[in-house]
Design a protein around this motif. Sequence first.
Motif, short mmCIF file in Angstrom:
data_model
loop_
_atom_site.label_atom_id
_atom_site.label_comp_id
_atom_site.label_asym_id
_atom_site.label_seq_id
_atom_site.Cartn_x
_atom_site.Cartn_y
_atom_site.Cartn_z
N ASP A 1 58.38 184.44 108.01
CA ASP A 1 57.91 183.73 106.82
C ASP A 1 58.97 183.71 105.71
O ASP A 1 59.36 184.76 105.19
CB ASP A 1 56.63 184.43 106.33
N PRO A 2 59.43 182.52 105.33
CA PRO A 2 60.45 182.46 104.28
C PRO A 2 59.86 182.45 102.86
O PRO A 2 60.60 182.53 101.88
CB PRO A 2 61.16 181.14 104.56
N VAL A 3 58.51 182.38 102.77
CA VAL A 3 57.90 182.20 101.44
C VAL A 3 58.17 183.38 100.48
O VAL A 3 58.50 183.14 99.32
CB VAL A 3 56.39 181.87 101.57
N PRO A 4 58.08 184.66 100.96
CA PRO A 4 58.37 185.74 100.01
C PRO A 4 59.75 185.61 99.36
O PRO A 4 59.89 185.81 98.14
CB PRO A 4 58.28 187.00 100.89
N LEU A 5 60.75 185.25 100.14
CA LEU A 5 62.10 185.08 99.60
C LEU A 5 62.14 183.94 98.58
O LEU A 5 62.73 184.06 97.50
CB LEU A 5 63.10 184.82 100.75
N LEU A 6 61.48 182.84 98.95
CA LEU A 6 61.48 181.69 98.05
C LEU A 6 60.75 182.00 96.76
O LEU A 6 61.13 181.55 95.68
CB LEU A 6 60.85 180.47 98.76
N LYS A 7 59.68 182.80 96.86
CA LYS A 7 58.94 183.22 95.66
C LYS A 7 59.82 184.06 94.76
O LYS A 7 59.89 183.86 93.55
CB LYS A 7 57.70 184.04 96.08
N GLU A 8 60.52 185.02 95.41
CA GLU A 8 61.41 185.91 94.67
C GLU A 8 62.46 185.11 93.88
O GLU A 8 62.86 185.48 92.79
CB GLU A 8 62.08 186.83 95.70
N LYS A 9 62.89 184.01 94.48
CA LYS A 9 63.91 183.18 93.84
C LYS A 9 63.31 182.13 92.91
O LYS A 9 64.02 181.28 92.37
CB LYS A 9 64.77 182.48 94.91
N GLY A 10 61.98 182.15 92.82
CA GLY A 10 61.29 181.18 91.95
C GLY A 10 61.36 179.75 92.46
O GLY A 10 61.38 178.80 91.68
N LEU A 11 61.41 179.61 93.78
CA LEU A 11 61.56 178.25 94.34
C LEU A 11 60.25 177.66 94.86
O LEU A 11 60.19 176.48 95.19
CB LEU A 11 62.62 178.26 95.45
N VAL A 12 59.23 178.50 95.01
CA VAL A 12 57.91 177.92 95.37
C VAL A 12 56.85 178.42 94.39
O VAL A 12 57.01 179.46 93.77
CB VAL A 12 57.45 178.28 96.81
#
Lengths: 287, 177
Positions: A276-287
Amino acid sequence: MKASLKSKENTYAYFPGCSLAASGHENNRSIYKFCEKVGIHLEELDDWNCCGSSSAHSIDSEAAALLPQRNISLAQQGLPLLVACPSCYIRMRSTHEELKSDDQAKEMYKNRWERNFDQDLEIIHFFDLLTKLDQTVIDKNMTKPLNGIRFASYYGCMLAKPPILRKDKRHTGIMEKTLKMLGAEPVSWQNFSKCCGTYLSVAKPEVTTKVVNQIMDNAIESEAECLVTACAMCHLNLEIRCSLKQQIPTFHFSELLCIAFGVDDHKKWFKRHLVDPVPLLKEKGLV
Amino acid sequence: MKLSSQEMKRVLEDVRGHSEVNFNLCFQCRTCANACPFLDAMDIHPNVIMRMLQFGMGEPVLKSSTIWVCVGCNTCCDSCPMAIDIPTVMDALRQLAMEKGVAIGEPDILNFHEQMLKSVKKYGRAHKLEIMMRYKLKKKDLFQDIGLGLTMLAKRKLDLRAKKVKDIQSIESIFKK
Protein backbone atom coordinates in the motif's frame (compact mmCIF):
# COMPACT_ATOMS: atom_id res chain seq x y z
CA MET A 1 3.85 19.58 -25.24
CA LYS A 2 5.68 20.29 -28.46
CA ALA A 3 4.15 18.42 -31.35
CA SER A 4 7.50 17.62 -32.85
CA LEU A 5 6.79 13.93 -33.31
CA LYS A 6 4.97 13.50 -36.58
CA SER A 7 1.48 13.49 -35.12
CA LYS A 8 -1.69 15.06 -36.44
CA GLU A 9 -2.87 17.46 -33.78
CA ASN A 10 -1.17 15.49 -31.03
CA THR A 11 -3.00 12.26 -31.80
CA TYR A 12 -1.20 8.96 -31.36
CA ALA A 13 -2.20 5.40 -32.10
CA TYR A 14 -1.88 3.50 -28.83
CA PHE A 15 -0.87 -0.09 -28.15
CA PRO A 16 -1.25 -0.94 -24.45
CA GLY A 17 -0.23 -4.63 -24.60
CA CYS A 18 -1.71 -7.50 -22.57
CA SER A 19 -0.01 -6.62 -19.27
CA LEU A 20 -1.34 -3.10 -19.14
CA ALA A 21 -4.74 -4.07 -20.46
CA ALA A 22 -5.15 -6.78 -17.80
CA SER A 23 -2.95 -6.87 -14.68
CA GLY A 24 -1.77 -3.27 -14.97
CA HIS A 25 -5.03 -1.33 -15.36
CA GLU A 26 -3.66 1.39 -13.09
CA ASN A 27 -0.67 1.79 -15.40
CA ASN A 28 -2.91 1.98 -18.47
CA ARG A 29 -5.34 4.36 -16.81
CA SER A 30 -2.63 6.71 -15.61
CA ILE A 31 -1.05 6.89 -19.06
CA TYR A 32 -4.43 7.88 -20.52
CA LYS A 33 -5.02 10.44 -17.77
CA PHE A 34 -1.55 11.94 -18.11
CA CYS A 35 -1.93 12.27 -21.88
CA GLU A 36 -5.34 13.86 -21.46
CA LYS A 37 -3.80 16.45 -19.11
CA VAL A 38 -1.08 17.45 -21.55
CA GLY A 39 -3.41 17.53 -24.55
CA ILE A 40 -2.45 14.28 -26.22
CA HIS A 41 -5.18 12.15 -27.72
CA LEU A 42 -4.65 8.38 -27.72
CA GLU A 43 -6.50 6.17 -30.16
CA GLU A 44 -6.25 2.55 -29.11
CA LEU A 45 -5.17 0.37 -32.02
CA ASP A 46 -8.34 -1.34 -33.19
CA ASP A 47 -8.38 -5.12 -32.59
CA TRP A 48 -4.73 -5.27 -31.51
CA ASN A 49 -3.22 -8.63 -30.51
CA CYS A 50 -0.58 -9.90 -28.10
CA CYS A 51 2.95 -9.23 -29.39
CA GLY A 52 3.83 -12.85 -28.57
CA SER A 53 5.95 -11.61 -25.73
CA SER A 54 8.84 -13.80 -24.64
CA SER A 55 7.11 -17.07 -25.42
CA ALA A 56 6.72 -16.69 -29.17
CA HIS A 57 10.37 -15.91 -29.79
CA SER A 58 11.36 -18.67 -27.36
CA ILE A 59 9.59 -21.52 -29.09
CA ASP A 60 8.00 -20.26 -32.32
CA SER A 61 10.04 -17.78 -34.35
CA GLU A 62 7.42 -17.53 -37.08
CA ALA A 63 4.70 -16.45 -34.64
CA ALA A 64 7.23 -14.09 -33.05
CA ALA A 65 7.54 -12.29 -36.38
CA LEU A 66 3.89 -12.44 -37.47
CA LEU A 67 2.16 -11.39 -34.24
CA PRO A 68 3.85 -7.94 -34.14
CA GLN A 69 3.42 -7.70 -37.94
CA ARG A 70 -0.35 -7.90 -37.55
CA ASN A 71 -0.29 -4.99 -35.09
CA ILE A 72 1.94 -2.98 -37.41
CA SER A 73 -0.48 -3.66 -40.26
CA LEU A 74 -3.35 -2.25 -38.18
CA ALA A 75 -1.58 1.05 -37.53
CA GLN A 76 -3.21 4.06 -39.08
CA GLN A 77 -1.07 5.76 -41.71
CA GLY A 78 0.42 9.03 -40.55
CA LEU A 79 -0.01 8.48 -36.82
CA PRO A 80 2.93 7.53 -34.61
CA LEU A 81 2.29 4.30 -32.74
CA LEU A 82 2.75 4.68 -29.01
CA VAL A 83 3.63 1.45 -27.22
CA ALA A 84 3.38 1.41 -23.45
CA CYS A 85 5.08 -1.88 -22.56
CA PRO A 86 8.89 -1.94 -22.94
CA SER A 87 8.89 -5.57 -24.03
CA CYS A 88 6.14 -5.10 -26.65
CA TYR A 89 8.03 -2.01 -27.81
CA ILE A 90 11.19 -4.03 -28.50
CA ARG A 91 9.20 -6.74 -30.33
CA MET A 92 7.36 -4.25 -32.51
CA ARG A 93 10.39 -2.08 -33.24
CA SER A 94 12.62 -5.07 -34.07
CA THR A 95 9.98 -6.50 -36.39
CA HIS A 96 9.61 -3.16 -38.14
CA GLU A 97 13.39 -2.84 -38.55
CA GLU A 98 13.67 -6.37 -39.90
CA LEU A 99 10.95 -5.72 -42.47
CA LYS A 100 12.63 -2.48 -43.52
CA SER A 101 15.79 -4.30 -44.50
CA ASP A 102 14.23 -7.35 -46.15
CA ASP A 103 12.42 -6.95 -49.48
CA GLN A 104 11.25 -10.54 -49.56
CA ALA A 105 9.71 -10.22 -46.10
CA LYS A 106 8.05 -6.98 -47.19
CA GLU A 107 6.44 -8.79 -50.13
CA MET A 108 5.16 -11.53 -47.82
CA TYR A 109 3.84 -8.88 -45.45
CA LYS A 110 1.95 -7.26 -48.30
CA ASN A 111 0.36 -10.54 -49.35
CA ARG A 112 -0.58 -11.68 -45.89
CA TRP A 113 -1.98 -8.43 -44.49
CA GLU A 114 -3.18 -7.04 -47.83
CA ARG A 115 -1.53 -3.76 -47.07
CA ASN A 116 1.64 -1.98 -48.10
CA PHE A 117 4.40 -1.93 -45.56
CA ASP A 118 4.67 1.52 -43.97
CA GLN A 119 8.41 2.14 -44.00
CA ASP A 120 7.99 5.42 -42.15
CA LEU A 121 5.78 4.20 -39.33
CA GLU A 122 7.12 5.77 -36.18
CA ILE A 123 6.94 3.37 -33.23
CA ILE A 124 7.60 5.17 -29.99
CA HIS A 125 7.68 4.36 -26.31
CA PHE A 126 5.90 6.42 -23.67
CA PHE A 127 9.29 7.83 -22.66
CA ASP A 128 9.71 9.35 -26.11
CA LEU A 129 6.73 11.54 -25.28
CA LEU A 130 8.34 12.61 -22.04
CA THR A 131 11.45 13.89 -23.75
CA LYS A 132 9.12 16.56 -25.14
CA LEU A 133 7.86 17.53 -21.71
CA ASP A 134 9.27 20.95 -20.98
CA GLN A 135 9.11 23.34 -18.06
CA THR A 136 6.17 25.32 -19.48
CA VAL A 137 3.98 22.21 -19.59
CA ILE A 138 5.01 21.39 -16.05
CA ASP A 139 4.33 24.88 -14.78
CA LYS A 140 0.94 24.81 -16.45
CA ASN A 141 -0.17 21.42 -15.09
CA MET A 142 1.60 20.78 -11.82
CA THR A 143 -0.79 21.25 -8.95
CA LYS A 144 0.85 18.98 -6.38
CA PRO A 145 4.64 19.00 -6.28
CA LEU A 146 5.88 15.62 -5.11
CA ASN A 147 7.33 17.10 -1.88
CA GLY A 148 10.77 15.57 -2.00
CA ILE A 149 9.56 11.98 -2.12
CA ARG A 150 12.77 9.91 -2.42
CA PHE A 151 12.52 7.39 -5.23
CA ALA A 152 14.66 4.71 -6.84
CA SER A 153 13.96 4.74 -10.57
CA TYR A 154 13.79 1.15 -11.70
CA TYR A 155 14.14 0.69 -15.46
CA GLY A 156 14.60 -3.07 -15.43
CA CYS A 157 15.78 -4.38 -18.77
CA MET A 158 14.13 -1.59 -20.76
CA LEU A 159 17.43 0.23 -21.20
CA ALA A 160 19.03 -2.81 -22.85
CA LYS A 161 18.52 -3.28 -26.57
CA PRO A 162 19.14 -6.12 -29.00
CA PRO A 163 21.84 -5.39 -31.61
CA ILE A 164 19.23 -4.56 -34.28
CA LEU A 165 18.13 -1.59 -32.15
CA ARG A 166 21.61 -0.69 -30.98
CA LYS A 167 21.40 2.79 -32.45
CA ASP A 168 18.07 3.57 -30.79
CA LYS A 169 18.14 6.35 -28.30
CA ARG A 170 18.34 5.31 -24.66
CA HIS A 171 16.17 6.80 -21.99
CA THR A 172 18.60 6.47 -19.11
CA GLY A 173 17.80 9.19 -16.61
CA ILE A 174 14.44 10.28 -18.04
CA MET A 175 12.54 9.18 -14.91
CA GLU A 176 14.99 11.01 -12.66
CA LYS A 177 14.91 14.14 -14.78
CA THR A 178 11.12 14.29 -15.09
CA LEU A 179 10.25 13.43 -11.50
CA LYS A 180 12.87 15.87 -10.25
CA MET A 181 11.15 18.63 -12.22
CA LEU A 182 7.98 17.56 -10.40
CA GLY A 183 9.56 17.90 -6.98
CA ALA A 184 10.70 14.36 -6.20
CA GLU A 185 14.22 13.38 -5.24
CA PRO A 186 16.05 10.55 -7.04
CA VAL A 187 18.45 8.32 -5.11
CA SER A 188 21.59 6.86 -6.61
CA TRP A 189 21.58 3.06 -6.61
CA GLN A 190 22.97 0.03 -8.40
CA ASN A 191 20.15 -2.20 -9.53
CA PHE A 192 18.23 0.24 -11.71
CA SER A 193 18.66 -1.84 -14.84
CA LYS A 194 18.60 -5.38 -13.46
CA CYS A 195 15.96 -7.53 -15.16
CA CYS A 196 13.11 -8.53 -12.80
CA GLY A 197 12.91 -12.09 -14.12
CA THR A 198 9.70 -11.59 -16.11
CA TYR A 199 7.96 -14.94 -16.66
CA LEU A 200 10.43 -16.89 -14.51
CA SER A 201 8.11 -15.61 -11.80
CA VAL A 202 5.75 -18.42 -12.84
CA ALA A 203 8.11 -21.23 -13.80
CA LYS A 204 11.01 -20.55 -11.43
CA PRO A 205 9.69 -18.34 -8.64
CA GLU A 206 12.76 -18.89 -6.46
CA VAL A 207 14.97 -17.33 -9.14
CA THR A 208 12.71 -14.29 -9.42
CA THR A 209 12.48 -13.91 -5.64
CA LYS A 210 16.26 -13.81 -5.35
CA VAL A 211 16.60 -11.08 -7.98
CA VAL A 212 13.61 -9.09 -6.74
CA ASN A 213 14.90 -9.19 -3.17
CA GLN A 214 18.28 -7.87 -4.33
CA ILE A 215 16.53 -5.03 -6.15
CA MET A 216 14.28 -4.15 -3.20
CA ASP A 217 17.10 -4.47 -0.67
CA ASN A 218 19.40 -2.23 -2.66
CA ALA A 219 16.68 0.40 -3.14
CA ILE A 220 16.00 0.49 0.62
CA GLU A 221 19.72 0.65 1.36
CA SER A 222 19.96 3.68 -0.90
CA GLU A 223 17.33 5.32 1.34
CA ALA A 224 14.62 5.35 -1.30
CA GLU A 225 11.06 5.61 0.02
CA CYS A 226 9.57 4.00 -3.06
CA LEU A 227 10.48 2.33 -6.33
CA VAL A 228 9.26 3.72 -9.62
CA THR A 229 8.88 1.39 -12.61
CA ALA A 230 8.27 1.82 -16.30
CA CYS A 231 6.90 -1.68 -16.87
CA ALA A 232 3.76 -3.41 -15.61
CA MET A 233 5.55 -6.75 -15.52
CA CYS A 234 8.38 -5.37 -13.34
CA HIS A 235 5.81 -3.80 -11.04
CA LEU A 236 3.99 -7.10 -10.64
CA ASN A 237 7.16 -9.08 -9.94
CA LEU A 238 8.45 -6.53 -7.42
CA GLU A 239 5.19 -6.85 -5.53
CA ILE A 240 4.36 -10.55 -5.74
CA ARG A 241 7.82 -12.09 -5.50
CA CYS A 242 9.51 -10.01 -2.82
CA SER A 243 9.93 -12.04 0.38
CA LEU A 244 11.66 -9.39 2.48
CA LYS A 245 10.13 -8.26 5.77
CA GLN A 246 10.74 -4.64 4.95
CA GLN A 247 9.32 -3.49 1.63
CA ILE A 248 8.75 -0.07 0.14
CA PRO A 249 5.87 0.65 -2.25
CA THR A 250 6.25 0.58 -6.00
CA PHE A 251 4.64 3.07 -8.36
CA HIS A 252 4.08 3.03 -12.06
CA PHE A 253 5.92 6.05 -13.34
CA SER A 254 2.72 7.38 -14.88
CA GLU A 255 0.92 7.21 -11.52
CA LEU A 256 3.37 9.67 -9.98
CA LEU A 257 3.05 11.98 -12.99
CA CYS A 258 -0.70 11.96 -12.48
CA ILE A 259 -0.44 12.76 -8.75
CA ALA A 260 1.74 15.76 -9.53
CA PHE A 261 -0.73 16.88 -12.18
CA GLY A 262 -3.66 16.63 -9.77
CA VAL A 263 -5.51 13.78 -11.47
CA ASP A 264 -8.29 12.92 -9.06
CA ASP A 265 -9.23 9.29 -9.72
CA HIS A 266 -5.83 7.95 -8.61
CA LYS A 267 -7.17 6.62 -5.30
CA LYS A 268 -8.73 3.74 -7.19
CA TRP A 269 -5.37 2.72 -8.61
CA PHE A 270 -3.63 2.30 -5.27
CA LYS A 271 -6.12 -0.31 -4.06
CA ARG A 272 -4.64 -2.55 -6.71
CA HIS A 273 -1.13 -2.36 -5.23
CA LEU A 274 0.03 -5.21 -3.02
CA VAL A 275 2.24 -2.89 -0.98
CA ASP A 276 0.00 0.00 0.00
CA PRO A 277 1.55 3.31 -1.09
CA VAL A 278 -1.08 5.45 0.66
CA PRO A 279 0.75 5.82 4.04
CA LEU A 280 3.80 7.22 2.23
CA LEU A 281 1.67 9.54 0.14
CA LYS A 282 -0.15 10.74 3.27
CA GLU A 283 3.15 11.40 5.00
CA LYS A 284 4.17 13.54 2.05
CA GLY A 285 0.81 15.31 2.01
CA LEU A 286 -0.02 14.03 -1.47
CA VAL A 287 -3.37 12.37 -0.77
CA MET B 1 25.08 -36.35 -30.30
CA LYS B 2 27.14 -34.01 -32.39
CA LEU B 3 25.42 -31.51 -34.61
CA SER B 4 26.28 -32.00 -38.23
CA SER B 5 27.79 -29.05 -40.00
CA GLN B 6 24.51 -28.64 -41.86
CA GLU B 7 22.61 -28.41 -38.59
CA MET B 8 25.09 -25.92 -37.22
CA LYS B 9 24.48 -23.87 -40.32
CA ARG B 10 20.76 -24.00 -39.62
CA VAL B 11 21.27 -22.57 -36.16
CA LEU B 12 22.87 -19.60 -37.80
CA GLU B 13 20.29 -19.30 -40.55
CA ASP B 14 17.40 -19.61 -38.18
CA VAL B 15 18.36 -16.63 -36.14
CA ARG B 16 17.67 -13.17 -37.39
CA GLY B 17 20.28 -10.96 -39.03
CA HIS B 18 23.13 -13.28 -39.86
CA SER B 19 26.05 -10.96 -39.27
CA GLU B 20 24.81 -10.00 -35.84
CA VAL B 21 24.45 -13.50 -34.50
CA ASN B 22 27.76 -14.86 -35.56
CA PHE B 23 28.83 -16.65 -32.39
CA ASN B 24 32.24 -17.23 -33.92
CA LEU B 25 32.96 -13.61 -33.02
CA CYS B 26 32.91 -14.43 -29.30
CA PHE B 27 36.38 -14.13 -27.77
CA GLN B 28 35.42 -15.08 -24.21
CA CYS B 29 35.59 -11.69 -22.52
CA ARG B 30 32.74 -12.92 -20.27
CA THR B 31 30.94 -9.60 -20.23
CA CYS B 32 27.69 -11.46 -20.96
CA ALA B 33 28.08 -13.74 -17.96
CA ASN B 34 29.06 -10.85 -15.70
CA ALA B 35 25.97 -8.93 -16.76
CA CYS B 36 23.45 -11.79 -16.61
CA PRO B 37 21.03 -11.49 -13.65
CA PHE B 38 20.16 -15.20 -13.82
CA LEU B 39 23.62 -16.73 -14.00
CA ASP B 40 23.12 -18.63 -10.72
CA ALA B 41 20.22 -20.55 -12.21
CA MET B 42 22.17 -21.58 -15.31
CA ASP B 43 24.20 -24.76 -15.58
CA ILE B 44 26.48 -23.42 -18.31
CA HIS B 45 27.51 -19.75 -18.48
CA PRO B 46 26.42 -17.94 -21.67
CA ASN B 47 30.01 -17.31 -22.81
CA VAL B 48 30.71 -21.04 -22.42
CA ILE B 49 27.63 -21.78 -24.56
CA MET B 50 29.17 -19.59 -27.29
CA ARG B 51 32.49 -21.44 -27.00
CA MET B 52 30.78 -24.83 -27.13
CA LEU B 53 28.92 -23.76 -30.26
CA GLN B 54 32.22 -22.74 -31.81
CA PHE B 55 33.47 -26.26 -31.05
CA GLY B 56 30.28 -27.79 -32.45
CA MET B 57 29.29 -29.36 -29.14
CA GLY B 58 25.57 -29.80 -29.77
CA GLU B 59 24.18 -32.17 -27.19
CA PRO B 60 25.23 -30.56 -23.90
CA VAL B 61 24.18 -27.15 -25.22
CA LEU B 62 20.74 -28.32 -26.30
CA LYS B 63 20.20 -30.17 -23.02
CA SER B 64 21.34 -27.29 -20.84
CA SER B 65 19.09 -25.35 -18.48
CA THR B 66 20.76 -22.14 -19.66
CA ILE B 67 18.94 -21.97 -22.99
CA TRP B 68 15.61 -22.05 -21.09
CA VAL B 69 16.55 -19.87 -18.11
CA CYS B 70 17.57 -17.03 -20.45
CA VAL B 71 14.57 -14.66 -20.57
CA GLY B 72 15.98 -12.53 -23.39
CA CYS B 73 16.37 -9.36 -21.30
CA ASN B 74 19.16 -8.26 -23.69
CA THR B 75 21.48 -7.24 -20.85
CA CYS B 76 24.21 -9.51 -22.25
CA CYS B 77 24.10 -8.49 -25.89
CA ASP B 78 23.69 -4.83 -24.98
CA SER B 79 27.13 -4.90 -23.42
CA CYS B 80 28.75 -7.50 -25.72
CA PRO B 81 31.74 -5.81 -27.42
CA MET B 82 31.09 -7.87 -30.56
CA ALA B 83 27.32 -7.15 -30.53
CA ILE B 84 26.48 -10.84 -30.68
CA ASP B 85 22.72 -11.27 -30.33
CA ILE B 86 22.98 -13.92 -27.61
CA PRO B 87 19.23 -14.04 -26.77
CA THR B 88 18.47 -14.79 -30.41
CA VAL B 89 21.04 -17.59 -30.41
CA MET B 90 19.24 -18.94 -27.31
CA ASP B 91 15.89 -18.74 -29.16
CA ALA B 92 17.28 -20.82 -32.00
CA LEU B 93 18.83 -23.34 -29.60
CA ARG B 94 15.54 -23.81 -27.72
CA GLN B 95 13.69 -24.48 -30.94
CA LEU B 96 16.41 -26.84 -32.11
CA ALA B 97 16.23 -28.70 -28.78
CA MET B 98 12.48 -29.19 -29.29
CA GLU B 99 12.94 -30.31 -32.87
CA LYS B 100 15.69 -32.78 -31.98
CA GLY B 101 13.63 -34.24 -29.17
CA VAL B 102 16.40 -33.98 -26.58
CA ALA B 103 15.57 -34.00 -22.87
CA ILE B 104 14.39 -30.46 -22.12
CA GLY B 105 16.58 -28.79 -19.48
CA GLU B 106 13.71 -26.86 -17.89
CA PRO B 107 10.38 -28.55 -18.70
CA ASP B 108 8.41 -26.11 -16.50
CA ILE B 109 9.59 -23.17 -18.55
CA LEU B 110 8.63 -24.91 -21.79
CA ASN B 111 5.25 -25.71 -20.26
CA PHE B 112 4.76 -22.02 -19.47
CA HIS B 113 5.61 -20.95 -23.04
CA GLU B 114 3.24 -23.55 -24.47
CA GLN B 115 0.33 -22.42 -22.29
CA MET B 116 1.07 -18.82 -23.13
CA LEU B 117 1.00 -19.46 -26.89
CA LYS B 118 -2.14 -21.58 -26.58
CA SER B 119 -3.84 -18.57 -25.05
CA VAL B 120 -2.59 -16.26 -27.78
CA LYS B 121 -3.78 -18.70 -30.45
CA LYS B 122 -7.20 -19.01 -28.83
CA TYR B 123 -7.87 -15.35 -27.99
CA GLY B 124 -5.21 -13.32 -29.77
CA ARG B 125 -4.32 -12.00 -26.31
CA ALA B 126 -2.68 -13.48 -23.25
CA HIS B 127 -5.31 -14.48 -20.68
CA LYS B 128 -3.17 -14.77 -17.59
CA LEU B 129 -5.61 -16.59 -15.32
CA GLU B 130 -6.14 -19.41 -17.80
CA ILE B 131 -2.42 -19.60 -18.59
CA MET B 132 -1.65 -20.01 -14.88
CA MET B 133 -4.38 -22.62 -14.36
CA ARG B 134 -3.33 -24.69 -17.36
CA TYR B 135 0.32 -24.40 -16.40
CA LYS B 136 -0.43 -25.67 -12.89
CA LEU B 137 -2.66 -28.47 -14.20
CA LYS B 138 0.02 -29.76 -16.50
CA LYS B 139 2.61 -29.48 -13.76
CA LYS B 140 0.17 -31.33 -11.45
CA ASP B 141 0.81 -28.71 -8.83
CA LEU B 142 -2.39 -26.84 -8.17
CA PHE B 143 -1.61 -25.64 -4.69
CA GLN B 144 1.75 -23.94 -4.87
CA ASP B 145 1.09 -20.21 -5.08
CA ILE B 146 -2.63 -20.59 -4.44
CA GLY B 147 -2.51 -17.86 -1.80
CA LEU B 148 -0.77 -15.56 -4.24
CA GLY B 149 -3.33 -16.40 -6.92
CA LEU B 150 -6.15 -15.41 -4.59
CA THR B 151 -4.41 -12.17 -3.64
CA MET B 152 -3.96 -11.34 -7.31
CA LEU B 153 -7.63 -12.03 -7.94
CA ALA B 154 -8.62 -9.86 -4.99
CA LYS B 155 -6.38 -7.07 -6.29
CA ARG B 156 -7.96 -7.54 -9.72
CA LYS B 157 -4.63 -8.34 -11.29
CA LEU B 158 -6.09 -11.36 -13.06
CA ASP B 159 -9.07 -10.89 -15.33
CA LEU B 160 -11.66 -13.65 -15.02
CA ARG B 161 -12.73 -13.44 -18.61
CA ALA B 162 -10.46 -13.36 -21.63
CA LYS B 163 -10.59 -10.52 -24.10
CA LYS B 164 -10.73 -11.91 -27.59
CA VAL B 165 -9.50 -10.38 -30.81
CA LYS B 166 -12.41 -9.87 -33.25
CA ASP B 167 -10.60 -11.12 -36.32
CA ILE B 168 -9.48 -14.36 -34.69
CA GLN B 169 -9.02 -16.10 -38.06
CA SER B 170 -6.04 -13.91 -38.83
CA ILE B 171 -4.49 -15.00 -35.51
CA GLU B 172 -5.21 -18.67 -36.21
CA SER B 173 -3.59 -18.35 -39.61
CA ILE B 174 -0.37 -17.25 -37.87
CA PHE B 175 -0.20 -20.55 -36.01
CA LYS B 176 -1.10 -22.73 -38.99
CA LYS B 177 2.05 -24.42 -40.09
